[in-house]
Scaffold this active site. Sequence first.
Site, PDB file in Angstrom:
ATOM      1  N   ASP A  34       0.823  -1.127  -0.028  1.00  0.00           N
ATOM      2  CA  ASP A  34      -0.069   0.033  -0.117  1.00  0.00           C
ATOM      3  C   ASP A  34       0.917   1.378  -0.018  1.00  0.00           C
ATOM      4  O   ASP A  34       1.816   1.307   0.808  1.00  0.00           O
ATOM      5  CB  ASP A  34      -0.975  -0.223   1.206  1.00  0.00           C
ATOM      6  N   GLN A  97     -14.840   2.689   0.300  1.00  0.00           N
ATOM      7  CA  GLN A  97     -13.943   2.416  -0.806  1.00  0.00           C
ATOM      8  C   GLN A  97     -13.369   3.500  -1.610  1.00  0.00           C
ATOM      9  O   GLN A  97     -14.055   4.316  -1.966  1.00  0.00           O
ATOM     10  CB  GLN A  97     -14.683   1.511  -1.732  1.00  0.00           C
ATOM     11  N   HIS A 103      -9.989  -4.981  -4.076  1.00  0.00           N
ATOM     12  CA  HIS A 103      -8.822  -5.309  -3.381  1.00  0.00           C
ATOM     13  C   HIS A 103      -9.015  -5.561  -1.820  1.00  0.00           C
ATOM     14  O   HIS A 103      -9.837  -4.929  -1.194  1.00  0.00           O
ATOM     15  CB  HIS A 103      -7.791  -3.955  -3.573  1.00  0.00           C
TER      16      HIS A 103
END
Length: 117
Positions: A34, A97, A103
């Site tokens: 990330d 989201q 994901h």
Amino acid sequence: AMHQEKDCLFCRIARGEVPSRKVYEDDDLVAFHDINPAAPVHFLVIPRAHLVNLYDADESQAPLLGRLFGVIGRLAREQGCNDGFRVVVNNGRVGRQEVYHLHIHIMGGPEPLRSGR
């Protein structure tokens, strides 16, 4: 044929058009760190195919969803999550989201040090 979106950020990462720090990839999946980690270990696992979120998933995607969840434990351990990790999937606006391509967030790693113990 696998559906992808031309302008979707995660489709572009899956195609290698946008750089990422990849953890794993195969024909169906890509895992990468990330860019704004919320834990010492924080990576995402995505399908290469463009599924918006779990609203778009059904039993016909069972093999793909099984593969997604099937790699998580091994990848988490390889990334140093040896004492547990969180699995988070944000769906839609209320689910916070941000990128509209399915994901899975994997978050873990060493516990942060706390003062006063």
